[in-house]
Design a protein around this motif. Structure first.
Motif, PDB file in Angstrom:
ATOM      1  N   TRP A 134      -9.518 -74.026  77.234  1.00  0.00           N
ATOM      2  CA  TRP A 134      -8.821 -75.268  76.879  1.00  0.00           C
ATOM      3  C   TRP A 134      -8.488 -75.194  75.394  1.00  0.00           C
ATOM      4  O   TRP A 134      -9.302 -75.541  74.538  1.00  0.00           O
ATOM      5  CB  TRP A 134      -9.689 -76.471  77.206  1.00  0.00           C
ATOM      6  N   HIS A 137      -9.496 -77.330  72.074  1.00  0.00           N
ATOM      7  CA  HIS A 137     -10.585 -78.235  72.439  1.00  0.00           C
ATOM      8  C   HIS A 137     -11.929 -77.526  72.594  1.00  0.00           C
ATOM      9  O   HIS A 137     -12.968 -78.165  72.408  1.00  0.00           O
ATOM     10  CB  HIS A 137     -10.259 -78.955  73.753  1.00  0.00           C
ATOM     11  N   GLU A 138     -11.901 -76.251  72.981  1.00  0.00           N
ATOM     12  CA  GLU A 138     -13.156 -75.546  73.235  1.00  0.00           C
ATOM     13  C   GLU A 138     -13.264 -74.304  72.354  1.00  0.00           C
ATOM     14  O   GLU A 138     -12.253 -73.656  72.050  1.00  0.00           O
ATOM     15  CB  GLU A 138     -13.255 -75.115  74.705  1.00  0.00           C
ATOM     16  N   SER A 262     -11.531 -77.193  81.426  1.00  0.00           N
ATOM     17  CA  SER A 262     -12.661 -77.325  80.507  1.00  0.00           C
ATOM     18  C   SER A 262     -13.949 -76.799  81.130  1.00  0.00           C
ATOM     19  O   SER A 262     -14.366 -77.266  82.199  1.00  0.00           O
ATOM     20  CB  SER A 262     -12.848 -78.801  80.133  1.00  0.00           C
TER      21      SER A 262
END
Length: 406
Positions: A134, A137-138, A262
Motif C-alpha cells: 500500500w 501508507h505502509e 494493506s
C-alpha cells in the motif's frame, strides 16, 4: 476440463541484460521454447495470455501482449492480454486462459509469464517491487519493503504461537538443496556452509528486521510458458502423438481469493481466528474441493516462498499441521523429497528463483513435470496430483491450483 500439454522454462541463472537482451527477447525465447517443447505449430494457438508485474518499471515496457506477434508473424491478429497481480500475475494469466477455454471461446491457449529484474541496482528493484504494497501508507521507513513485511509476519506468528527462527533457516536449506537437482535453478551452483543458515551477521546478514539473507527468494530474470487445451483439443493432441488422453495432466481444481492491499488490515481482520490469512486457507481448500481431493490426495506442493516465513505460513494453511505448528512438519522431514508432502521439489522461489510474473506459470509447469514423471532429479516418486500456491503482495491475491492425471 482444461489440460496442460506441456511447456518450457528459461534458465533462471541467466542475466538477460548482461547478454544484451531486452524483455521482448526473453518473451520470444520462451514462446518458441514452449511451442517446440509441446510440438505445436503457432497456427494451432488460438489465444495468448501473459503474466507480468512490473515490466513498465524495470524495462519501461508495457503492452506485453504485443510481443506475441513481434516474436512470431503467425500471431499477427492473435487475441492477447496481459495480467497483473504482483507475484501472482502468472497464475491470474492461467485463470484467464482457463476461463477462455471453459467458455468454449477458444480451444488452445499459450500462457507465458516473465519478468526482467536484474537490469537495475538492488535498491531500485526493491522500490519497484514495493508497488504491490500500500504505497504511501505502509513500510515508509523500510529500505527493503518485502523483507520488512515478512519480518512483521514472523513477529505476528511469534505473538500468536511462538516461533523458532531455526525452522525458517531449515526451510531455506531444504529449498536450496532441492535447487541443486534442478538444471534451471538460479542457485544450483551456490555454495553454502553451516554458518550460511545461522544467526551469524557476517555469513548470513540481516536484510530487514528478522529476515536474513538465507530467508530471501531470488531476484531473477526468467520466463515460463505452458500450453492449455480443451478436452477436445487435448484428445486430438494425444491421438496424433499416440498417447492416451489420461497421460496428460489437467487442472482439476482452482481457488482464487483476494484481500485488502494493506497487510495490517488483513492481520487485524484475522485476530482471534485460527489462521493468520483466512483467504489463503480458502483458496487452498477451494482448489482441493473442486478437484474432489483431500490433503491425502496431494503428492507434492509448489508453494510461494518469497521468504522462508511465507512457506512457514503455507505449511499450516495447507493443513499439514495445526495453525502455528508448522515447525512439526519441518522437524519431521515431512516437507522434504521423500517426506509426507514434499514442498518445492523445484527449489521454490528461494532456490529456483523468482522472476515475479513467471512464478505462477513456472509452478504449473513443474506440476506438469511432476505428474508426467519428467521432473528429473527432483521427481517425487509416483506423483499424480500436485497443488500450487501462488501469492501476490502480502496475500492480497492468492491463487491455488490442483494439477494432476486421472
Amino acid at each position: 476440463m482444461v489440460y496442460i500439454l506441456g511447456g518450457w522454462q528459461s534458465d533462471f541463472k541467466r542475466n538477460w541484460a548482461r547478454e544484451g537482451l531486452e524483455i521482448g527477447d526473453g518473451f520470444a525465447e520462451a514462446m518458441h521454447g514452449g511451442l517446440d517443447a509441446v510440438g505445436m505449430a503457432p497456427g494451432e494457438v488460438e489465444v495468448g495470455h501473459v503474466g507480468n508485474f512490473v515490466g513498465d518499471l524495470f524495462s519501461g515496457q508495457g503492452q506485453l501482449g504485443g510481443f506475441f506477434a513481434m516474436a512470431e508473424p503467425t500471431f499477427d491478429g492473435l487475441p492477447t492480454s496481459r495480467h497483473e497481480a504482483a507475484c501472482a500475475s502468472g497464475s491470474i494469466a492461467l485463470l484467464a486462459a482457463m476461463a477462455d477455454i471453459e467458455s468454449g471461446r477458444y480451444g488452445t491457449a499459450a500462457v507465458l509469464g516473465l519478468e526482467m529484474m536484474r537490469n537495475v541496482p538492488g535498491e531500485t528493484g526493491a522500490a519497484y517491487l514495493g508497488a504491490a504494497a500500500w504505497v504511501g501508507h505502509e513500510y515508509q521507513g523500510a529500505r527493503y519493503v518485502w523483507p520488512r513485511a515478512f519480518s512483521e509476519l514472523t513477529d505476528e506468528y511469534d505473538r500468536r504461537y511462538g516461533i523458532d527462527e531455526a525452522h525458517l533457516r531449515r526451510i531455506s536449506q531444504i529449498n536450496f538443496a532441492n535447487a541443486r537437482l534442478n538444471p534451471n535453478a538460479q542457485t544450483r551452483d551456490y555454495v553454502f556452509n553451516d554458518a550460511s543458515f545461522s544467526a551469524d551477521d557476517e555469513a548470513n546478514p540481516v536484510i530487514e528486521g528478522r529476515v536474513r539473507k538465507s530467508d530471501c527468494g531470488q531476484v531473477t530474470d526468467g520466463a515460463a510458458m505452458v500450453v492449455l487445451a480443451s478436452a477436445e483439443r487435448a484428445a486430438d493432441y494425444a491421438r496424433r502423438r499416440g498417447v492416451p488422453l489420461e497421460s496428460l495432466p489437467r487442472i482439476k481444481g482452482w481457488g482464487h481469493r483476494s484481500g485488502p492491499i494493506s497487510y495490517q488490515r488483513k492481520v487485524e481482520a484475522s485476530a482471534g481466528a485460527p489462521y493468520v490469512f483466512p483467504q489463503v486457507k480458502r483458496a487452498i481448500d477451494e482448489a482441493r474441493a473442486r478437484a474432489g481431493l483431500s490433503l491425502d490426495g496431494i503428492d507434492a506442493v509448489e508453494t510461494h516462498d518469497c521468504f522462508a516465513m511465507t512457506e512457514y505460513m503455507a505449511i499450516d494453511h495447507l493443513g499439514l499441521t495445526a495453525p502455528g505448528e508448522s515447525w512439526k512438519a519441518i522437524e519431521a522431514g515431512d516437507i522434504e523429497i521423500g517426506g509426507r508432502l514434499p514442498i518445492n521439489p523445484s527449489g521454490g522461489l528461494i532456490g529456483c528463483g523468482h522472476p515475479v510474473g513467471a512464478t505462477g506459470v513456472r509452478m504449473a509447469l513443474d506440476a506438469f513435470r511432476q505428474t508426467t514423471g519428467t521432473a528429473g532429479g527432483g521427481q517425487v516418486e509416483g506423483a499424480r496430483n500436485v497443488q500450487t500456491l501462488n501469492i501476490g503482495g502480502s496475500t492480497t491475491t492468492t491463487v491455488s491450483l490442483v494439477i494432476g492425471r486421472d
